[in-house]
Every structure is written in C-alpha cells, then in structure tokens.
Enzyme design. Structure first.
Site, PDB file in Angstrom:
ATOM      1  N   THR A  54      42.665 -25.547 107.768  1.00 37.94           N
ATOM      2  CA  THR A  54      43.069 -24.404 106.948  1.00 37.94           C
ATOM      3  C   THR A  54      41.970 -23.371 106.806  1.00 37.94           C
ATOM      4  OG1 THR A  54      44.614 -25.750 105.712  1.00 37.94           O
ATOM      5  CG2 THR A  54      43.827 -23.805 104.590  1.00 37.94           C
ATOM      6  N   THR A  56      40.842 -30.433 105.954  1.00 32.36           N
ATOM      7  CA  THR A  56      40.495 -31.350 104.862  1.00 32.36           C
ATOM      8  C   THR A  56      41.192 -32.707 104.986  1.00 32.36           C
ATOM      9  OG1 THR A  56      42.256 -30.436 103.487  1.00 32.36           O
ATOM     10  CG2 THR A  56      40.046 -29.483 103.225  1.00 32.36           C
ATOM     11  N   ASP A  57      42.351 -32.740 105.661  1.00 35.41           N
ATOM     12  CA  ASP A  57      43.155 -33.970 105.624  1.00 35.41           C
ATOM     13  C   ASP A  57      42.409 -35.201 106.135  1.00 35.41           C
ATOM     14  OD1 ASP A  57      45.200 -32.535 104.541  1.00 35.41           O
ATOM     15  OD2 ASP A  57      46.351 -32.340 106.394  1.00 35.41           O
ATOM     16  N   THR A  67      38.856 -52.650  98.680  1.00 34.55           N
ATOM     17  CA  THR A  67      39.815 -52.543  97.574  1.00 34.55           C
ATOM     18  C   THR A  67      40.717 -51.321  97.686  1.00 34.55           C
ATOM     19  OG1 THR A  67      40.088 -52.331  95.188  1.00 34.55           O
ATOM     20  CG2 THR A  67      38.059 -51.455  96.080  1.00 34.55           C
ATOM     21  N   GLN A  68      41.931 -51.462  97.171  1.00 34.54           N
ATOM     22  CA  GLN A  68      42.840 -50.312  97.103  1.00 34.54           C
ATOM     23  C   GLN A  68      42.447 -49.367  95.965  1.00 34.54           C
ATOM     24  OE1 GLN A  68      46.937 -51.662  96.870  1.00 34.54           O
ATOM     25  NE2 GLN A  68      46.698 -52.983  98.652  1.00 34.54           N
ATOM     26  N   CYS A  69      41.606 -49.849  95.044  1.00 31.77           N
ATOM     27  CA  CYS A  69      41.159 -48.975  93.945  1.00 31.77           C
ATOM     28  C   CYS A  69      40.211 -47.912  94.493  1.00 31.77           C
ATOM     29  CB  CYS A  69      40.401 -49.778  92.888  1.00 31.77           C
ATOM     30  SG  CYS A  69      41.398 -51.018  92.086  1.00 31.77           S
ATOM     31  N   ASP A 109      44.593 -28.787 113.792  1.00 33.27           N
ATOM     32  CA  ASP A 109      44.876 -29.323 112.463  1.00 33.27           C
ATOM     33  C   ASP A 109      44.225 -30.712 112.453  1.00 33.27           C
ATOM     34  OD1 ASP A 109      47.277 -29.099 110.106  1.00 33.27           O
ATOM     35  OD2 ASP A 109      46.453 -31.083 110.534  1.00 33.27           O
ATOM     36  N   SER A 110      43.578 -31.057 111.377  1.00 36.45           N
ATOM     37  CA  SER A 110      42.756 -32.275 111.442  1.00 36.45           C
ATOM     38  C   SER A 110      43.587 -33.548 111.554  1.00 36.45           C
ATOM     39  CB  SER A 110      41.781 -32.343 110.276  1.00 36.45           C
ATOM     40  OG  SER A 110      42.435 -32.674 109.090  1.00 36.45           O
ATOM     41  N   THR A 118      36.403 -39.256  99.683  1.00 40.50           N
ATOM     42  CA  THR A 118      37.839 -39.449  99.854  1.00 40.50           C
ATOM     43  C   THR A 118      38.524 -38.143  99.489  1.00 40.50           C
ATOM     44  OG1 THR A 118      37.734 -41.773  99.242  1.00 40.50           O
ATOM     45  CG2 THR A 118      39.830 -40.701  98.859  1.00 40.50           C
TER      46      THR A 118
HETATM   47  N1  ASP Z   1      46.349 -29.711 107.496  1.00 36.89           N
HETATM   48  C1  ASP Z   1      45.062 -29.082 107.318  1.00 36.89           C
HETATM   49  C2  ASP Z   1      44.052 -29.869 108.127  1.00 36.89           C
HETATM   50  O1  ASP Z   1      43.603 -30.887 107.700  1.00 36.89           O
HETATM   51  C3  ASP Z   1      44.730 -29.024 105.883  1.00 36.89           C
HETATM   52  C4  ASP Z   1      43.400 -28.403 105.561  1.00 36.89           C
HETATM   53  O2  ASP Z   1      42.606 -28.046 106.373  1.00 36.89           O
HETATM   54  O3  ASP Z   1      43.126 -28.275 104.351  1.00 36.89           O
HETATM   55  O4  ASP Z   1      43.711 -29.466 109.205  1.00 36.89           O
END
Ligand code: ASP
Length: 340
Positions: free
Chosen positions: A13, A88-89, A275-277, A56-57, A165
């Site tokens: 993004t 970000t993904d 852990t899932q936590c 796109d990631s 995360t």
């Molecule tokens: N779908 C986008 C990506 O991870 C979302 C982002 O960049 O925030 O490439």
C-alpha cells in the site's frame, strides 16, 4: 558527510497514489521521491532508490527475501543503512526472515510500510517513510549506527523485526511487539532504547539464502478431528512443524493426541511449541497438558511469534542437515527472537 541510505521498494500500500486523471490507486514511482516529497531534501541523508518486483505482500516469497538479502549484502559497503518498503500484511514474516538471513549486522535494516497509500492526503506512509530513513541513517556520538539490526518501524515505534506481529487491519497503529520492548519511541525527538538494541556485529554481514520450504503450521482448536491432526503431522515433504498451542503451551492430554505428536517426532519431524496468545511465554512444565508435549519430544518456543518461528524453522532446516544440529539451533535465540 551525509549518511547514505538505500531505499528498497518491494510493493504494498505504501507505494500507491491516486491517479489525478482517473481517481484510482496506481503504483508510485519511488525513483521520483524527491519530486514527490521535496521536504525529504531537508533530511540530512542521501537517498538512493531501488525497486524490487513490486507486489502486494500476500505474494511475497522466500525468493524475494533472497533477492533482498543479496541486494543488501552486495551494497553493504556503499550505504550506512537500508530501508525496506513492504506491504504490511506479511511484513513481519519478511522482516523476521531477513533477521535470520542477514546476521552479524553492523548497519540498520529498517522495514516499514503504511495502512493508507502514500499518495493519499491522510497517509501514514509519509511519516513512516521519513522516520525510517532518519533511523537508518542515525549515528551515535561515536559515529556508530544507532540501530545495527533488522527492525520494523511503524507509527512512532521502532521494534525488533523478529518480535513483531501485524495486529490490526484497520488502525494506523498496526504493529506490536508484545514480548520485547520498542527499540525506539518517536515523539518530538527519537528516543533510542539502547539497552534493548543488539550490539553491532564485527566485519561483513553473514548472508544465508537457502531457506527451506519444508515447514508447516498446525493450529490447535477444541474439537480438532483426529484425522486432520494426523494428516497435518504426517504430510509428506515437511520436516519442521510450528505447533500453535493454547496459553502457556498446552494441548490435549488424550492418548490419541500425544501419540500422534510422538509418532511425528519419531518419524523425524521437528515440532516447535508456540503459543496462540499474543503475549507471554510457553513453559511446558507448568501443566500436565504442556508436560505431555515435552515428553513427546516437542521443543519449547518460549515467547517467539509464529512469524519468527516460521522464518527460523525455514532458516534452521536450510542451514543444518543433522537433526541434533537443528534442535540445537532451535533451542537458543539466534538474533534476539525469543527470551529464555
Ligand atoms: N495488501 C497490502 C500488502 O500487504 C496491504 C498493505 O501494504 O498495507 O501488500
């Protein structure tokens, strides 16, 4: 002399802007970064730009990580620091992977991205980008880099990359490091937490690019059918399994369950208990439900994230061929990815 920072754009993004004619989002050409953001000239940093197969990631692969690691290693001597612009993904996976693929760093590698495209007026990308560049070029009074490790900068905080995360699909404050303090907090000035930052390495970085894809994640849930657990634990082509358990590393104690785990370990698979936590640590000797896994030969992941566990498993399986060698690498932190 101004510090020199290499900006590597991988997509996401952050690299979008609204096309004036059509109103739709189109990729932004980072080579024109000074024309787009003339204020960047006021930063006391020289910026070089390089674009790597922008995606796109969700489409990022270990081959992209390899390209990224090679670019940084090849240009290591030419720059004082590196900024990786990433969607970000999956940024926490890539940033974790790079922390294992580039060790003995004595220069900063800072990942960042944004939730709103950089060409949109209300973007969070401009601040993330500018501060990440500033951090990548930042020096201590003795001339050494402030943050000589792989990190992730987002919304006023710099984190150790392999502790992060993505926690929100909505909020601008999208990343967290639940089990390790921020490496820096950004307000009017940038406050570095030197006690939390890794010491600089000596000499050239050690680059490793042979990541294994023989890794699976198995996430437990109450009522998980026996057949699906068995299928996942015995699927062919897998050598390392991240077992996402409950709470402090707990799992059912029924014999069919522990038996299936034991069989997978006996068949040569390495299983790491995570852990899932979001917050806290696996300790397999608190409850009977954790102890049963330990007895079955499952390794403790302590407070490692799933993202870092996957990246580390890929690294360890690629690096070491002996079972014992792999286990030794998984038992100790390699680049600050968990705390014992
Ligand atoms: N779908 C986008 C990506 O991870 C979302 C982002 O960049 O925030 O490439």
């Amino acid at each position: 002399m101004k510090p020199s920072v290499l900006l590597i754009y991988t997509g996401g993004t952050i690299g979008m802007k609204t096309d004036a004619a059509t109103g739709v989002l189109v990729p932004f050409d980072f080579s024109g970064i000074y024309e787009e953001f003339p204020s960047l000239r006021r930063l006391n940093v020289d910026i070089d730009v390089l674009t790597l197969r922008p995606v796109d990631s969700s489409n990022i692969t270990p081959d992209d990580w390899t390209r990224l690691a090679r670019i940084i290693a090849e240009r290591y001597d030419r720059h004082d620091g590196f900024v990786v612009l990433h969607g970000t993904d999956t940024m926490s996976y890539s940033a974790s992977a790079l922390s294992f693929m580039l060790q003995n760093l004595s220069k900063p590698v800072v990942f960042t991205g944004s939730q709103i495209p950089i060409g949109v007026l209300r973007t969070d990308g401009r601040e993330n980008l500018i501060t990440a560049i500033e951090i990548a070029g930042a020096k201590r009074p003795d001339g050494s880099p402030e943050v000589p490790e792989t990190s992730l900068y987002f919304q006023n905080r710099l984190f150790r990359a392999n502790r992060t995360t993505k926690r929100s699909a909505e909020e601008l404050n999208a990343f967290r490091s639940y089990n390790y303090p921020p490496l820096a907090e950004v307000g009017v000035s940038i406050a570095y937490n030197r006690a939390a930052i890794a010491p600089a390495g000596n000499g050239a970085p050690e680059i490793f690019t042979d990541m294994s894809d023989r890794v699976a994640i198995v996430k437990l849930f109450p009522g998980m059918p026996r057949r699906s657990l068995t299928t996942m634990l015995t699927q062919p082509g897998i050598d390392g399994i991240i077992l996402e358990t409950y709470g402090a590393g707990n799992a059912p104690t029924e014999e069919w369950f522990t038996g299936a785990v034991r069989d997978a370990v006996d068949a040569g698979r390495i299983i790491l208990n995570v852990t899932q936590c979001l917050d806290g640590c696996v300790s397999m000797n608190i409850y009977e439900t954790g102890l049963a896994l330990q007895r079955a030969g499952v390794l403790c992941g302590y407070d490692i994230t799933t993202e870092a566990a996957v990246a580390k498993m890929m690294y360890v399986l690629g690096r070491e061929s002996s079972r014992q060698g792999r286990i030794e690498l998984l038992k100790r932190p390699i680049c600050g990815e968990f705390t014992i």
